[in-house]
Scaffold this active site. Structure first.
Site, PDB file in Angstrom:
ATOM      1  CE  LYS A  74      76.420   1.840  -9.083  1.00  9.10           C
ATOM      2  NZ  LYS A  74      76.853   1.793 -10.420  1.00  9.10           N
ATOM      3  N   GLY A  87      76.267   0.515  -2.155  1.00  9.84           N
ATOM      4  CA  GLY A  87      76.099  -0.916  -2.332  1.00  9.84           C
ATOM      5  C   GLY A  87      75.741  -1.550  -1.008  1.00  9.84           C
ATOM      6  CB  ALA A  88      75.310  -5.042   0.017  1.00  8.24           C
ATOM      7  CD  GLU A  89      81.822  -5.019   2.200  1.00  7.10           C
ATOM      8  OE1 GLU A  89      81.379  -6.022   1.610  1.00  7.10           O
ATOM      9  OE2 GLU A  89      82.504  -5.091   3.222  1.00  7.10           O
ATOM     10  NE  ARG A 144      76.629   5.847   3.359  1.00  4.64           N
ATOM     11  CZ  ARG A 144      75.827   5.389   4.322  1.00  4.64           C
ATOM     12  NH1 ARG A 144      74.644   4.917   4.019  1.00  4.64           N
ATOM     13  NH2 ARG A 144      76.223   5.413   5.580  1.00  4.64           N
ATOM     14  CE  LYS A 202      85.092   0.311  -2.312  1.00  6.58           C
ATOM     15  NZ  LYS A 202      85.889  -0.743  -2.841  1.00  6.58           N
ATOM     16  CG  ASP A 246      83.385  -7.748  -7.581  1.00  6.08           C
ATOM     17  OD1 ASP A 246      82.917  -6.661  -7.199  1.00  6.08           O
ATOM     18  OD2 ASP A 246      82.781  -8.527  -8.350  1.00  6.08           O
TER      19      ASP A 246
END
Lengths: 230, 168
Positions: free
Chosen positions: A14, A16-18, A20, A34, A137
């Site tokens: 995946k 995301g903005a932050e 991969r 991550k 989160d």
């Protein structure tokens, strides 16, 4: 550099903005990597500081949770130069979100099972907040149910500590619960009773819950479409 | 019997572990290691839970050596330091390095090529019996190893602590 090359050959799961997320084999174990990549739209010095701090916070929160007896992925290796975290891949698991959705769709009398799940979540979050870890989160997609081989209860694992930090403030814990409430009720319609059970279980299990619940009530009164008339 | 693994992050580097029990010349081996005559880290296997733990420590050591960020002076010292849950180097050596009176040793060698000649060279120096590396848990002293870590399997707790201790 070694890590970027390794990551370049791994499977991207995946983005995301932050950062991969990749899957790979590392030292003989199925591993999730991550990567918080560089954001070129930020000033380089700021970017380095922020990215480093977030990586460190994530990793510290995971360790703190584990030491309190909460299941979280085991961290195998952290590269602070490329900001990559190598951690255990929780195999054979489903998210709590998927579990609730499929249980509700099956339409059988599994209400009790879901309530027990909600109570478990409440207990675990109480433990986490008592350790002063704010997840940041909390959603049902960030909770995994790891099926064990025998017929014992599956393990509830918290994941994605990317926005987590350490705080003792009831306000921060209240907001953490508020985030979960919003995510829970929007992903799973008609589950108010279930979430209530979660909160009841949290209140019973946490030593510092009264202040936190009070703050949660206050936070609920803020936000969109809410009257701030005191 | 010995266990060799390629490090995925450094594909030209290999880590080999060799386990010995009933060792009678620990003092001599320790002296040789300090003089630089054994090209390997001598680890106290009673403090280990399994071979994976050693791989994690070696991987981190090689990484820090490559980026010039080791906390100790040599790669072998760094491997021993990485096995410890604390950031105190002398404590790490005392607990995870070998002492003169030890009866078991795990030798960890980081090497480049595929050759395993050094295994027999090292075995010739050790007055003891070689064991399969996977048997290391039979030598573990679990009371010594157990600390505050309560969650899940001991290996997970130990490895997680090793990976994160530098930012605690």
């Amino acid at each position: 550099m070694a890590v970027p090359q390794f990551v370049g050959k791994a499977d991207l799961v995946k983005q995301g903005a932050e950062g991969r997320v990749y899957r790979a084999q590392f030292l003989g174990k199925p591993t999730i990597v991550k990567e918080r990549f560089r954001k070129r739209y930020r000033h380089p010095v700021l970017d380095e500081k922020l990215t480093h701090r977030r990586t460190v916070q994530e990793v510290r929160s995971i360790l703190r949770c584990r030491r309190a007896g909460i299941s979280a992925p085991v961290v195998y290796f952290v590269d602070y130069t490329s900001h990559c975290i190598f951690m255990e891949e929780i195999a054979g698991s489903s998210t709590v979100r998927d579990h609730i959705v499929s249980t509700q769709q099956a339409n059988s009398c599994k209400e009790l099972e879901l309530q027990q799940l909600a109570e478990r979540i409440g207990r675990i979050l109480a433990k986490m907040h008592d350790e002063d870890v704010i997840h940041g989160d909390l959603t049902t997609s960030n909770m995994l149910l790891r099926c064990s081989s025998q017929d014992t209860e599956s393990d509830l694992v918290l994941i994605d500590f990317g926005l987590s930090y350490i705080s003792s403030l009831p306000e921060d814990k209240g907001v953490d619960l508020y985030v979960l409430e919003k995510a829970f009720l929007s992903s799973h319609p008609n589950t108010n009773v279930l979430f209530e059970k979660l909160l009841q279980s949290y209140t019973k299990s946490s030593k510092k819950s009264p202040a936190v619940i009070k703050k949660l009530d206050e936070v609920r009164l803020r936000g969109r479409k809410r009257s701030m008339v005191g | 019997m010995h266990l060799t693994r390629v490090l995925e992050l450094y594909p030209d580097t290999r880590v080999t572990q060799i386990l010995y029990k009933d060792v009678k010349n620990a003092a001599e081996l320790r002296r040789k290691a300090m003089e630089g005559n054994i090209n390997g880290a001598l680890v106290n296997p009673t403090m280990l839970v399994g071979p994976f733990q050693v791989l994690v420590a070696a991987n981190k050591a090689v990484h820090l050596q490559t980026t010039g960020k080791m906390k100790t002076k040599t790669l072998n010292a760094e491997i021993i330091f990485n096995l410890s849950p604390t950031n105190n180097i002398s404590e790490a050596f005392k607990r995870f390095g070998i002492s003169d009176g030890d009866h078991s040793i795990l030798v960890v060698v980081v090497h480049k090529s595929d050759e395993v000649q050094f295994v027999s060279d090292i075995s010739a120096m050790v007055d003891g019996q070689q064991l399969p590396v996977d048997d290391v848990s039979s030598l573990s002293d679990f009371n010594k190893i157990k600390k505050e870590e309560k969650c899940g399997p001991l290996l997970d707790a130990v490895v997680c602590r090793m990976a994160i201790k530098d930012v605690l």
